[in-house]
Design an enzyme around this catalytic site. Structure first.
Site, short mmCIF file in Angstrom:
data_model
loop_
_atom_site.label_atom_id
_atom_site.label_comp_id
_atom_site.label_asym_id
_atom_site.label_seq_id
_atom_site.Cartn_x
_atom_site.Cartn_y
_atom_site.Cartn_z
N HIS H 20 -0.72 6.97 11.13
CA HIS H 20 -2.15 6.72 11.19
C HIS H 20 -2.81 6.75 9.79
O HIS H 20 -2.74 7.75 9.10
CB HIS H 20 -2.79 7.79 12.08
CG HIS H 20 -4.24 7.60 12.31
ND1 HIS H 20 -4.79 6.39 12.69
CD2 HIS H 20 -5.29 8.45 12.17
CE1 HIS H 20 -6.11 6.52 12.81
NE2 HIS H 20 -6.43 7.76 12.49
N ASP H 28 6.17 -9.48 -2.83
CA ASP H 28 6.96 -10.67 -3.14
C ASP H 28 7.91 -10.37 -4.30
O ASP H 28 7.98 -9.26 -4.79
CB ASP H 28 6.03 -11.85 -3.42
CG ASP H 28 5.13 -11.64 -4.63
OD1 ASP H 28 5.52 -10.92 -5.58
OD2 ASP H 28 4.01 -12.21 -4.64
N HIS H 99 -7.17 -9.89 -6.74
CA HIS H 99 -5.84 -9.29 -6.93
C HIS H 99 -5.92 -7.99 -7.71
O HIS H 99 -5.18 -7.04 -7.44
CB HIS H 99 -4.93 -10.29 -7.67
CG HIS H 99 -3.48 -9.89 -7.67
ND1 HIS H 99 -2.75 -9.72 -8.82
CD2 HIS H 99 -2.64 -9.61 -6.65
CE1 HIS H 99 -1.52 -9.36 -8.51
NE2 HIS H 99 -1.41 -9.29 -7.20
N TYR H 121 0.93 -14.89 -4.91
CA TYR H 121 0.05 -13.87 -4.30
C TYR H 121 0.46 -13.61 -2.84
O TYR H 121 -0.38 -13.45 -1.97
CB TYR H 121 -1.42 -14.28 -4.38
CG TYR H 121 -1.89 -14.42 -5.80
CD1 TYR H 121 -2.28 -13.30 -6.53
CD2 TYR H 121 -1.92 -15.68 -6.43
CE1 TYR H 121 -2.70 -13.42 -7.84
CE2 TYR H 121 -2.34 -15.79 -7.74
CZ TYR H 121 -2.73 -14.66 -8.45
OH TYR H 121 -3.13 -14.77 -9.76
N ASN H 123 1.87 -11.03 -1.66
CA ASN H 123 1.93 -9.59 -1.33
C ASN H 123 0.89 -9.19 -0.28
O ASN H 123 -0.21 -9.72 -0.25
CB ASN H 123 1.65 -8.77 -2.59
CG ASN H 123 2.49 -9.23 -3.75
OD1 ASN H 123 3.69 -9.07 -3.72
ND2 ASN H 123 1.88 -9.85 -4.76
#
Lengths: 129, 129, 129, 129, 129, 129, 129, 129, 129, 129
Positions: H20, H28, H99, H121, H123
């Site tokens: 939780h 990547d 980012h 990008y 990730n």
């Protein structure tokens, strides 16, 4: 916090791993060192604590099926000492054998608790039910 | 094998690392656990061994420059217990302070030896000369 | 802090684990390395410290039952060196044997203390009472 | 095998990691223990080995740019001892400062070699060129 | 900092543990990996560094009693290479044997230094005096 | 087995962890030791291997976005050395700055490869694209 | 950062240790676990990645001298799968043998790369030249 | 043995610890290395496996409360790629942010699973319900 | 976070390593301790959890090829208990054998999950398909 | 072997370290993972074991001075569940506070025992007398 009985974290952790048919050594101050056996060393000095200090804390919570002791214990100690051990053994089946035989049981033990006990041949091997 | 004094390998190793101005805690059974302090736990059960069992083995070989103790020790123990500690302290300079101050010394200690001592406020901080 | 005798934490910890019938090697600078044996290396350089520096610190606190030494020690050293060792051995039972036999005892030892001693065949195996 | 100079594996490994501007402590027997500093303890007993045993083995192979020493060293030692150290220092730049300042350099050191040296204020901090 | 000779901390630490009668492998880039042998891998790429880079740094400080080399080395290399090795061997006793025999020595070695050397059968086993 | 390029297992493992915007230090023989930085020490002796030995193996496989170097490099080296480095840098963006500034980049690096390079101010910080 | 080929740090580190005559296992998703073998587990799920994903990345950089495969592979797979493997094997000498024989090679391997490949009997043992 | 879904022991162990409000990074191939974050690297090469390979295996068994992604993802990828991710996100609340902001979430993550995904990008940070 | 099935990270990690033909022990509270077997101890007290708690969570995700059980189980338990186990076993091939034979399978297992189950002879060895 | 009460070695070892004023977390299945807290995970699945399974085993042997619980517990659970907890709390002083405050106590705890309990806000912090 824990109030009674064994308070030592490592001793508690070890005895919780000793189960049916496993054995444990309770060693006096002079018992050889066995690098291959997990050892909890709670000795402080000669006489502190004793083998029976440990045994008397174990018996109420840990069911012992059998005890081994060196038979040399009988002739190197006073009747008072022999009686004192007998009282702690209570009704647990006891086997006395030559110390040289007794020591052969050690490599199969799950662990060894070293005390400072100065009783000659004071070492015990206990087997869990 | 070693014949007298402290027999415990870990206790010996620890006290050999405590040098000039370093401090060491000798703790009773109830003293809080300090995960950040190296701890040698030789407690077996309530009362075995005691803080003075350890101190009395240290003083002949380890030169203590100063001892700290909680001042609450004086009012929570009998005169006999206070005398018993005083006898072990001998001529070592002693500082009593509030327990809350005493505990602030612990994070700077090199190590802590845990006993099973049940004396209220039985904990000591000792400083090496 | 500890005032006299052995001050090295690792050496103290090792000798506290050597008990009845266990053996310990005190090695000179050139003794082979035994990866399987716990080794405390306190050598600094050739000659510092010596095997007898270690032995002379052990004998007052550690009861030795027997010493083994290579018999080649006798013919590769001066009478002064032989006497110097004899003085340190005192009344401890001594067994001299061929170096090739002596080395067979090493794998059973609990540990090895490496010194910088340059005495030919200066190595000792000591057995605890 | 290595024939001369420092023979201790851990000491050699440590000094090979000390490079340009890094510092190293050579400590006497009583210097406080600093758990956060990598420590190679080659002390055996009071006086074995000495700080200069280590320094004299370092200077031929390890280029020292600067040495720090407690200024209390000058007044607590005999002229002979002061001369003995001066001889070992040779032409290396030396800074003496109050011991309380000297100790502030320790947390920045790469490592500490503990000796058994009993010379008061015998500790050195050396800085690599 | 160390000025000349071997600068690598791990290599120094390893060779300080190699003593009388112990052996050490200096391996080329292709020598099999032996998981059971302590390995210091200072290879960068094929040809950097060479086996003789290591050997030439060892001989001034480390007394070698004997060298083993695969006899296949002689027929797979040019006379110049054979001469170059011979120059580095100097007067150290040399044993050439079949590569299959040579490899049987590896499990007994204390350690192995892996280089990037691309000389066929460039591997050496050296034994400390 | 791997045939070309970097053969060292630890160097390969490290550079595989250096990714976008991460930096890596390629250090000469004298660069300070930074205990907090993962260090792969492939130095053998002064001059073996060099910083450019490493860089020239990296550039074909590892895309460098930027290189930092101490500006003192320019005035402490011969034009030949400066040219040799320039050739290896190729078209990679290069920033020269005071050595004292350059060193501030080290604590943020993912790792450090120590060489034996004796070029004054030969150290590089490289940043991955 | 590394641009092509194998990017996994642990896989790279492992294959850099596999040298002349050493073997490596590339295992499918179901291959038994061998606790005694260093294992790099890059499986994600059934089918990702495949054994040939790994093999096809190895062959350009890692010279394989021989491949073993279970002969059961031929009868449990489609001609397309057999062809697909054959294409990846290229000219590398290939030995097919009963799976029970194939598995006997595993304990001698330097490592095992576990994939998620679901090809029946998809496992390979490769030997470095 | 496990039949479907995630088969990788380390990935399974990590996701079982993420509970939780804890977050997890799916990275990547190019995402910076964060030494302080527990990293499971299952990348093989560029493109194997992908971020969505991982996400699509997580969503059936691991309830995700929120996903963060760099907003640069939208302008550096084709509509097909954006759609492909959207399909995997399903109804999970999604936050896109710069980012540079996205990366600030990483140090609080419980772990990072590195893939070989080459999507710019690509990730994700996922938060457990 | 994971929503159903096994939630324990260590149990998940262990079962992901158990593959084709590997075995796993599910042990009751009293089963001997086997130091050489990786053990995940999720026992809390006598009866929590049970062997079937574990088995019933395994069967939906982990394909079991065979189960072994001590034949003493049949005569020391009530028909209800025997039925309860049978229900959990479902169609998985089951082999009952003497407990002394059953225990010989343990040293070959990949791991052991200890429960608190108090069913006499409640232990199982399961083999993965 | 131990007959009653807590049988788990790690749980026993942890609670033996929790002393005067130290706190311990008993966590439900969903409680966040705190990497900085020693965690004993005995969860098997949702509901096995419960927080009260642990608490009810602790209270007979471990003297609790105070319990903290999230006040949200009261409104998210049935009266039966609230009563069930109240019965286990007995006369131990109880403090309910906002969950966000409750969680601030966790970083100071000595350890955390994770259960599989699915009771909303079922987590407890207990403080030793």
């Amino acid at each position: 916090m824990l109030q009674t009985g064994i308070l030592n974290p490592h001793v508690l952790e070890l005895i919780a791993r000793v189960r049916h048919t496993n054995t444990l050594v309770i060693a006096d101050w002079a018992f050889p060192y066995w690098p291959e056996i997990e050892t909890v060393d709670i000795s402080l000095t000669k006489g502190i604590p004793t083998v029976l200090d440990v045994l008397d804390l174990l018996t109420p919570v840990f069911k012992i099926g059998r005890i081994w002791q060196a038979e040399e214990f009988l002739i190197t100690n006073t009747p008072e000492t022999v009686d004192r051990f007998a009282k702690s053994f209570g009704g647990i089946p006891l086997t006395r054998e030559a110390h040289v035989e007794f020591k052969k049981r050690v490599p199969d033990a799950i662990g060894l608790i070293r005390t400072g006990d100065a009783t000659p041949y004071g070492n015990l091997v206990i087997e869990s039910v």
